[in-house]
Design a protein around this motif. Structure first.
Motif: not given
Lengths: 273, 283
Positions: A21-22, A25, A273, B13-14, B214
């Motif tokens: 994920t990290e 994104r 993101t 989505r942040l 996350f």
């Protein structure tokens, strides 16, 4: 039961999800790992390979002329087993001219030069390969400050930084790290015969149990002594954790304005993101 | 006739409200196709959780003219919705909020009452606390909404119970933590434990929508659940993966359980009130 035992399936699920994920994104699909042939970098490498696919991982073997042959060989075992990509680039030619200037240079300084030389190569290959640098520092060494600032601690993300060394060992067994790597004494391999436990003056088994009480269970130093740890050992570890805190935080910025990076300009890296 | 309750367990989505809105509308379509009557989203589902200085930038007001709420209200003509967002009040205070939308109307807004500001949490720095815990009527009966830390405290679910809620709708963005030899994170085990307890103690339905994904190093564990008035687990969504689960709830279970176990009949809120007044008078 509150101890250092971990459910390795659960940890693998979280850590591979984190890596995938990290990195995704941030706009990447690939990762670069400095693969020393030791336990931590092997585990980080194998988790990254599981998360992103072996073709998307570049393992770097970066020996110095005094590096042990075992380190290179163990790294190769991991590369062969996981079928990740690899490059071997000796750092001797980069580091030796600086060492040659000062014949009396301490082994600490030499070790720092090697660790930072490896960081330079990793970040250069990060750009060339189009992958983020995956960190390999575990919780024990982060807390003890047993690392070179801007050297082996430099990375874009760290999947294993909340696992103590003995927990990394449990994880290693579960994900099939070669036994030779699990069994050998941990070493930064910065000079011949160096061992982490020799240099630190205690074993990971001992210090992990103590750090688990101090940090995770919020025991006071006195309560740790009452729990059976030697007072001078507790004092030494507590002092070391405090003294090395500077390695765990960004350098403080002198505040002048109403809004200052680090104090009141607060966003996650995943912003937007 | 059972009602069909859907839990949307999603990544967000942040700070990208538009992207999250589109995801909501897409899930509404999927849930409607699957026959859902009510669709429950997690805490801050339209914004992401660790907002920090993004809070004022993503805040909105839940009313028909709002560009975020207009399409959601339109979507609520097909099925009822609970969505999570940042609410800005008329005096420009910001709240973590959940809105219950039905038939094109905002039926109820709950503002998070307990803002955790300890450990990894820093909500009190960025948000104002809500001042009310109220049940409300829906077309499926009386319900109540709580957000994450609200139900780590025993009193808000109790208040909703006393206010007539038979359907407790909980939402979370719960960061996973507490690794051990157990197959579940300590945070997951605890939330499941307490939600089961509320269902059994209050002989109500307890639905919990938790998010996944996350944010930097934080993982969100999913594992959304529905417990029935016996405290039995009706459904659990997978851990760590996005999912949409649609579960039939037989509301007559309230009748059967309370016939067997009249805890609601025998509850004595006036005794609670009396004793609390005494305790607070001496505090």
């Amino acid at each position: 039961m509150r101890d250092l035992a971990i459910n390795t399936d659960l940890v693998v699920t979280i850590l591979t999800g984190f890596i995938k994920t990290e990195i995704t994104r941030a706009g990447f699909t690939r990762a670069v790992v400095n693969l020393s042939g030791g336990l931590d970098s092997t585990v980080a490498c194998m988790l990254a390979a599981e998360a992103l696919g072996p073709d998307n991982i570049l393992a770097l073997r970066l020996p110095y002329r005094t590096s042990s042959a075992d380190s290179l060989e163990h790294a190769q075992m991991v590369i062969d087993q996981t079928r990740i990509r690899s490059l071997t680039i000796a750092i001797t030619e980069m580091v030796d001219p600086l060492i040659a200037r000062e014949p009396e240079m301490s082994s600490i300084r030499k070790g720092n030069l090697m660790a930072r030389g490896r960081m330079i190569v990793a970040y250069d290959q990060s750009e060339a390969f189009g992958g983020l640098v995956v960190g390999t520092s575990n919780k024990t060494e982060i807390l003890l400050g047993y690392s070179t600032l801007y050297g082996d601690s430099a990375c874009a993300l760290n999947p294993i930084g909340d696992l103590y060394k003995t927990q990394v060992r449990q994880l290693a067994r579960a994900i099939g790290v070669p036994e030779a790597i699990i069994a050998k004494p941990p070493s930064a391999d910065l000079w011949a015969g160096q061992s982490d436990e020799g240099e630190l003056g205690f074993t990971y088994d001992e210090v992990d149990k103590l750090l688990f009480l101090l940090v995770d269970q919020r025991y006071s130093p006195l309560e740790c002594v009452e729990a059976g740890f030697a007072a001078d050992f507790v004092d030494r570890v507590v002092a070391r954790v405090r003294r090395n805190h500077f390695k765990r935080v960004l350098p403080p910025i002198a505040k002048l304005s109403n809004r200052t990076v680090g104090y009141d300009f607060l966003y996650l890296r995943d912003w937007g993101t | 006739m059972p009602i069909h309750l859907a839990l949307a367990q999603i990544h967000t989505r942040l700070g990208d409200v538009q992207a999250n809105l589109e995801k909501h509308l897409d899930l509404v379509k999927q849930a409607r196709k699957a026959g859902a009557d009510l669709l429950l989203f997690p805490e801050l589902s339209l914004t992401g959780y660790v907002l920090q200085d993004l809070v004022p930038a993503v805040a909105c007001r839940p009313r028909p003219g709002d560009p975020l709420f207009a399409p959601l209200l339109e979507a609520s003509r097909d099925l009822d919705l609970v969505v999570g967002f940042v609410e800005e009040d008329v005096r420009n205070r910001f709240y973590i909020a959940s809105a219950y939308l039905s038939q094109g109307k905002v039926i109820h807004v709950h503002r998070k009452v307990y803002l955790p500001t300890y450990g990894l949490f820093d909500e009190g720095r960025f948000f104002a606390p809500g001042e009310a815990v109220r049940a409300f009527d829906t077309r499926f009966g009386r319900a109540g909404m709580l957000i994450c830390e609200d139900f780590w405290h025993a009193s808000p679910p109790y208040l909703l119970w006393m206010d007539g809620a038979d359907l407790l709708l909980f939402s979370s963005a719960s960061p996973g933590r507490g690794i051990s030899a157990e197959p579940k994170l300590a945070s997951s085990a605890w939330v499941e434990h307490t939600n089961r307890a509320y269902a059994g103690l209050f002989t109500t339905f307890v639905a919990h929508a938790n998010r996944t994904g996350f944010e930097d190093g934080l993982n969100y564990w999913g594992g959304s659940t529905i417990f029935d008035p016996n405290g039995d687990l009706l459904v659990q969504a997978p851990y760590f993966e996005e999912s949409l689960t649609v579960t039939p709830l037989d509301l007559n279970q309230l009748h059967r359980t309370r016939a067997r176990l009249p805890l609601l009949r025998d509850e004595r809120p006036e005794l609670v009130q009396r004793e609390l007044e005494r305790i607070l008078a001496h505090a």
